[in-house]
Design a protein around this motif. Sequence first.
Motif, PDB file in Angstrom:
ATOM      1  N   LEU A  18       0.680  -1.411  -0.277  1.00  0.00           N
ATOM      2  CA  LEU A  18       0.182  -0.253   0.170  1.00  0.00           C
ATOM      3  C   LEU A  18       1.287   1.545  -0.075  1.00  0.00           C
ATOM      4  O   LEU A  18       0.706   1.672  -0.979  1.00  0.00           O
ATOM      5  N   ALA A  19       1.994   1.236   1.075  1.00  0.00           N
ATOM      6  CA  ALA A  19       3.005   2.611   0.515  1.00  0.00           C
ATOM      7  C   ALA A  19       3.604   2.558  -0.403  1.00  0.00           C
ATOM      8  O   ALA A  19       3.815   3.614  -0.958  1.00  0.00           O
ATOM      9  N   ILE A  20       3.823   1.202  -1.308  1.00  0.00           N
ATOM     10  CA  ILE A  20       4.569   1.810  -2.590  1.00  0.00           C
ATOM     11  C   ILE A  20       3.318   2.140  -3.161  1.00  0.00           C
ATOM     12  O   ILE A  20       3.271   2.961  -4.101  1.00  0.00           O
ATOM     13  N   ASN A  21       1.727   1.729  -3.220  1.00  0.00           N
ATOM     14  CA  ASN A  21       1.153   2.672  -4.312  1.00  0.00           C
ATOM     15  C   ASN A  21       0.437   4.181  -3.469  1.00  0.00           C
ATOM     16  O   ASN A  21       0.998   4.680  -5.423  1.00  0.00           O
ATOM     17  N   ASP A  22       0.557   4.472  -2.402  1.00  0.00           N
ATOM     18  CA  ASP A  22       0.583   5.685  -2.304  1.00  0.00           C
ATOM     19  C   ASP A  22       1.338   6.879  -2.556  1.00  0.00           C
ATOM     20  O   ASP A  22       1.768   7.445  -3.150  1.00  0.00           O
ATOM     21  N   GLN A  23       2.684   5.753  -2.709  1.00  0.00           N
ATOM     22  CA  GLN A  23       4.196   6.067  -3.313  1.00  0.00           C
ATOM     23  C   GLN A  23       4.076   6.714  -4.739  1.00  0.00           C
ATOM     24  O   GLN A  23       4.198   7.958  -5.300  1.00  0.00           O
ATOM     25  N   ASP A  24       3.555   5.742  -5.455  1.00  0.00           N
ATOM     26  CA  ASP A  24       3.274   5.592  -6.989  1.00  0.00           C
ATOM     27  C   ASP A  24       2.348   6.475  -7.546  1.00  0.00           C
ATOM     28  O   ASP A  24       2.714   7.563  -8.302  1.00  0.00           O
ATOM     29  N   GLU A  25       1.423   7.116  -6.287  1.00  0.00           N
ATOM     30  CA  GLU A  25       0.528   8.324  -6.637  1.00  0.00           C
ATOM     31  C   GLU A  25       0.823   9.911  -6.346  1.00  0.00           C
ATOM     32  O   GLU A  25       1.111   9.917  -7.459  1.00  0.00           O
TER      33      GLU A  25
END
Length: 138
Positions: free
Chosen positions: A18-25
């Motif tokens: 989820l953190a990677i997803n947030d960072q991607d966004e």
Amino acid sequence: MKKILLALPFVFAMQQALAINDQDEENYKTNYITQLKPLVVQKLSADRPEMTARAVDAEASAYVTKMAGCQLQGLSQFPETYREKAIKPVAQGADIAQTTHDLNTEMLKDIESGKLSKEQATIMVQNAQETVQICLNS
């Protein structure tokens, strides 16, 4: 107790995903703004020559920042595979226009191969466009 301890790595892995997803966004928004702001500044300067450079910059910044967030909302209407192909490359610094072209090409191939119907593609794109428009108007 053993079962709980065995599950802990999966909980941490999910949080990291989820953190990677947030960072991607966040990276998507940053790169979107970086790429589009000069175009918006140029257009605003041409359309509204009475504006000061500072006012143009402020308006352009506000617009592209909102647009970046709205684009992400629109892309949330796409299935995960298409969403990833639209967000991840831009998050990694790829050109937005090229990424969009590549995504459109892939969708056309999927339509031709039968993985995606024309109706599904049309609905998906229309829903995304509507979501972006609603976001921009709010």
